[in-house]
Write a protein that holds these residues in place. Structure first.
Motif, PDB file in Angstrom:
ATOM      1  N   VAL A 200       0.846  -1.201   0.000  1.00  0.00           N
ATOM      2  CA  VAL A 200       0.000   0.000   0.000  1.00  0.00           C
ATOM      3  C   VAL A 200       0.875   1.242   0.000  1.00  0.00           C
ATOM      4  N   SER A 201       0.667   2.094  -0.978  1.00  0.00           N
ATOM      5  CA  SER A 201       1.352   3.380  -1.013  1.00  0.00           C
ATOM      6  C   SER A 201       0.336   4.494  -0.823  1.00  0.00           C
ATOM      7  N   VAL A 202       0.783   5.604  -0.274  1.00  0.00           N
ATOM      8  CA  VAL A 202      -0.100   6.753  -0.026  1.00  0.00           C
ATOM      9  C   VAL A 202       0.598   8.026  -0.479  1.00  0.00           C
ATOM     10  N   GLY A 203      -0.218   9.034  -0.763  1.00  0.00           N
ATOM     11  CA  GLY A 203       0.328  10.358  -0.997  1.00  0.00           C
ATOM     12  C   GLY A 203       0.851  10.608  -2.390  1.00  0.00           C
ATOM     13  N   GLY A 204       0.460   9.780  -3.344  1.00  0.00           N
ATOM     14  CA  GLY A 204       0.824  10.074  -4.719  1.00  0.00           C
ATOM     15  C   GLY A 204      -0.162  11.053  -5.327  1.00  0.00           C
ATOM     16  N   GLY A 205       0.252  11.671  -6.414  1.00  0.00           N
ATOM     17  CA  GLY A 205      -0.656  12.584  -7.097  1.00  0.00           C
ATOM     18  C   GLY A 205       0.104  13.465  -8.065  1.00  0.00           C
ATOM     19  N   LEU A 206      -0.618  14.012  -9.023  1.00  0.00           N
ATOM     20  CA  LEU A 206      -0.004  14.874 -10.024  1.00  0.00           C
ATOM     21  C   LEU A 206      -0.440  16.313  -9.741  1.00  0.00           C
ATOM     22  N   GLY A 207      -1.038  17.018 -10.691  1.00  0.00           N
ATOM     23  CA  GLY A 207      -1.488  18.375 -10.429  1.00  0.00           C
ATOM     24  C   GLY A 207      -0.335  19.339 -10.194  1.00  0.00           C
ATOM     25  N   ARG A 208      -0.615  20.414  -9.453  1.00  0.00           N
ATOM     26  CA  ARG A 208       0.393  21.460  -9.285  1.00  0.00           C
ATOM     27  C   ARG A 208       1.533  21.034  -8.370  1.00  0.00           C
ATOM     28  N   THR A 209       1.329  19.959  -7.593  1.00  0.00           N
ATOM     29  CA  THR A 209       2.392  19.443  -6.735  1.00  0.00           C
ATOM     30  C   THR A 209       2.538  17.947  -6.987  1.00  0.00           C
ATOM     31  N   PRO A 210       3.269  17.569  -8.036  1.00  0.00           N
ATOM     32  CA  PRO A 210       3.379  16.139  -8.366  1.00  0.00           C
ATOM     33  C   PRO A 210       4.298  15.409  -7.391  1.00  0.00           C
ATOM     34  N   LEU A 211       3.780  14.323  -6.821  1.00  0.00           N
ATOM     35  CA  LEU A 211       4.549  13.539  -5.860  1.00  0.00           C
ATOM     36  C   LEU A 211       4.333  12.054  -6.111  1.00  0.00           C
ATOM     37  N   VAL A 212       5.377  11.277  -5.908  1.00  0.00           N
ATOM     38  CA  VAL A 212       5.302   9.827  -6.034  1.00  0.00           C
ATOM     39  C   VAL A 212       4.835   9.246  -4.708  1.00  0.00           C
ATOM     40  N   GLY A 213       3.849   8.358  -4.753  1.00  0.00           N
ATOM     41  CA  GLY A 213       3.341   7.743  -3.533  1.00  0.00           C
ATOM     42  C   GLY A 213       4.424   6.996  -2.765  1.00  0.00           C
ATOM     43  N   LYS A 214       4.284   7.002  -1.445  1.00  0.00           N
ATOM     44  CA  LYS A 214       5.250   6.332  -0.571  1.00  0.00           C
ATOM     45  C   LYS A 214       4.616   5.098   0.057  1.00  0.00           C
ATOM     46  N   VAL A 215       5.394   4.055   0.198  1.00  0.00           N
ATOM     47  CA  VAL A 215       4.872   2.801   0.738  1.00  0.00           C
ATOM     48  C   VAL A 215       4.651   2.954   2.240  1.00  0.00           C
ATOM     49  N   ILE A 216       3.382   2.851   2.645  1.00  0.00           N
ATOM     50  CA  ILE A 216       3.043   2.948   4.067  1.00  0.00           C
ATOM     51  C   ILE A 216       2.993   1.577   4.704  1.00  0.00           C
ATOM     52  N   SER A 217       2.734   0.549   3.896  1.00  0.00           N
ATOM     53  CA  SER A 217       2.771  -0.830   4.391  1.00  0.00           C
ATOM     54  C   SER A 217       3.216  -1.744   3.264  1.00  0.00           C
ATOM     55  N   GLU A 218       4.190  -2.586   3.535  1.00  0.00           N
ATOM     56  CA  GLU A 218       4.695  -3.499   2.516  1.00  0.00           C
ATOM     57  C   GLU A 218       3.770  -4.688   2.301  1.00  0.00           C
ATOM     58  N   PHE A 219       2.931  -4.974   3.286  1.00  0.00           N
ATOM     59  CA  PHE A 219       2.012  -6.110   3.121  1.00  0.00           C
ATOM     60  C   PHE A 219       0.797  -5.941   4.019  1.00  0.00           C
TER      61      PHE A 219
END
Length: 553
Positions: A200-219
């Protein structure tokens, strides 16, 4: 595929009836536009530049032939004879009259479709790998889990007024075809000790502040999926900013508060609510899985006809080499039908084309159709013996363009031709790029190249994750196009970096041409793709190709 239950049908019909009353009150003047706006957005209705727009959900991109025919009928009866497939695996109608939209929703409800939660600050249409259930590299079909999430999230009382819109994507394969790390929550199927679950990754998104999602839980085990998602949403609903819509997405909370702090909030909430999930969700999941059985693939049928057609017809061979992907069964292929004919509007399909695709899916593809986030249509289960006949039928409808993954297979938002938020046109730029490289007869020599175009900073065209991204902006009333380089929408997701000053609408096509020729000059050989060359060499040679006058100075 999933078929609506009696509860589902009653729910959708009731929502449509309520919206009909709201539309009548708006037309009579009992509701002002300001009062009507949140009501229409809850039902997928936008007010665009020239008309209202209706956005219809195609959950996780899966659609039946009967549903596709209904979309065609709606396009003919209440629109201008076409629909626009989007990067959210939705379809948009750009020209409906407000008075007709309740009838359109009734027609959708008749085939188990709707426009619920295709807009607003809520959980949007759940997207998935468009090769789901067919791909050779798949661990498990992710669509049953996507359907479980859809049922859980629809009208969820806690999450109808989130700080901002919320997007979830799911992939059942280690090879990401759903851009999972560009989403608020990205789910990637993994196995641990022989048991399936999700990274599970969280916090990804494009738009005016593009960010790559970060893994909050590996399983996260399958049994914990819904309570874990609910914990993330609950944490976000608590800490997500409501004072500034530009900083309201989950990605900003993760960035400002830190992943570890968000994880602490999620874990604390999970400890509270996990005991409340008594297994009913898993019973529903098993019922859903029963509706996603694999098709009964024909065994023992020869593929000699396909091999002969490949050998005899170089045009068919080019299409097969470009638009087919490996199926779990080697006698079958996954067929992607390009909606990117050179010079056409990316993602648009006429009503006649929709009807043909429905017919071909029934004849050759077990009645299964998918819409990809790349704005194309997929027939996931076609026997190789049927491919030549399928190709011939597609060719007759201008649907046999052999360009999947090539420079003319461009993702583009509607831009200033339709969208009230856009600051520049996207569609004409995509059309001109495709036409120019078709004239040059270079795209197959260039090989894999992902160009993505957005008409404003909201990035609906995914320009941030294009190998070459193009962002249209307004500069003192003049359209200006910025170029980004090195983006990647796969499992190695990366946000492209801005190359330098923008280009006018007359300069952007020559600039892209220089950039492509620069790539061809510096690649090691024909097997080195643009993104591989960029990662090997860095941005300098590509910037030099874009800005030769600066290099000369």
């Amino acid at each position: 595929m999933y078929h609506h239950s009696e509860f589902d049908r009653a729910f959708v019909v009731d929502r449509a009836a309520r919206f009909r009353d709201q539309v009548n009150r708006r037309i009579s003047g009992a509701l002002t536009e300001e009062e009507f706006r949140p009501l229409r957005l809850m039902n997928g209705v936008y007010l665009q530049l020239h008309a209202y727009m209706l956005r219809v959900a195609i959950p996780y991109g899966t659609i039946s032939p009967d549903q596709m025919r209904q979309l065609a009928m709606i396009a003919d009866r209440w629109d201008k004879g076409y629909g626009h497939f989007t990067t959210r695996q939705n379809i948009q109608y750009n020209w409906p009259k407000l008075v007709d939209i309740p009838d359109m929703l009734d027609a959708l409800a008749a085939v188990g479709m709707h426009a619920i939660q295709t807009s607003g600050n809520t959980i949007r249409n759940v997207t998935a790998d468009h090769f789901a259930g067919a791909a050779a590299d798949e661990i498990l079909d992710p669509r049953p889990y996507a359907e479980l999430i859809r049922q859980w999230s629809t009208d969820h009382p806690e999450f109808q007024f989130l700080p901002r819109k919320f997007k979830i994507a799911i992939s059942g394969s280690p090879n990401d075809r759903a851009v999972v790390k560009s989403h608020d929550i990205g789910l990637r199927m993994v196995e641990q000790d022989g048991q399936p679950g999700f990274e599970v990754s969280v916090g990804g998104g494009l738009g005016r502040t593009p960010l790559v999602g970060k893994v909050i839980s590996e399983f996260v085990p399958v049994a914990d999926l819904l309570p874990y998602l609910e914990s993330i949403l609950s944490a976000y609903n608590t800490v997500g900013r409501r004072d500034n819509k530009y900083k309201a997405r989950l990605k900003i909370a993760v960035h400002e508060l830190g992943l570890d702090h968000i994880r602490e909030l999620v874990d604390a909430r999970f400890a509270e609510i996990r005991p409340l999930f008594d297994g009913a969700d898993q019973q529903i999941l098993e019922q859903i899985k029963a509706q996603f059985t694999a098709p009964d693939l024909t065994l023992g049928r020869s593929t000699a006809e396909y091999d002969a057609a490949r050998a005899a017809d170089p045009i068919f061979r080019s299409w097969a080499d470009t638009n087919l992907h490996a199926h779990k069964n080697p006698d079958y292929a996954i067929v992607t039908v390009s909606l990117k004919k050179h010079g056409a509007t990316p993602g648009d399909a006429s009503s006649d084309q929709m009807r043909l695709l429905a017919d071909l899916a029934e004849k050759y593809g077990f009645g299964d159709l998918r819409i990809s986030h790349e704005q194309n249509v997929v027939l996931p289960h076609v026997h190789k013996a049927d491919l030549a006949a399928l190709y011939a039928a597609l060719k007759g409808a201008d649907l046999a363009t052999a360009n999947l993954g090539l420079i003319s297979d461009i993702i583009a938002c509607p831009g200033l031709d339709y969208c009230a938020l856009a600051t520049a046109r996207s569609i004409p730029i995509a059309q001109q790029i495709a036409t120019r490289f078709d004239e040059l007869k270079l795209e197959h020599e260039i090989g894999e190249m992902k160009i993505k175009i957005s008409g404003c900073i909201n990035a609906c065209g995914h320009h941030h994750v294009g190998h070459i991204g193009i962002l249209g902006l307004d500069r003192a009333g003049v359209e200006n196009y910025q170029v980004t380089l090195g983006g990647d929408a796969t499992e190695t997701m990366a946000v492209g970096e801005r190359a330098g000053p923008g280009f006018s609408k007359d300069e952007i096509i020559p600039a892209i041409e220089r950039l492509v020729h620069g790539y061809l000059d510096v690649r090691e050989d024909a097997s080195e793709t643009f993104i591989q060359a960029y990662r090997r060499l860095g941005p300098d040679p590509f910037k030099a190709a874009l800005y030769p006058q600066k290099e000369a100075a």
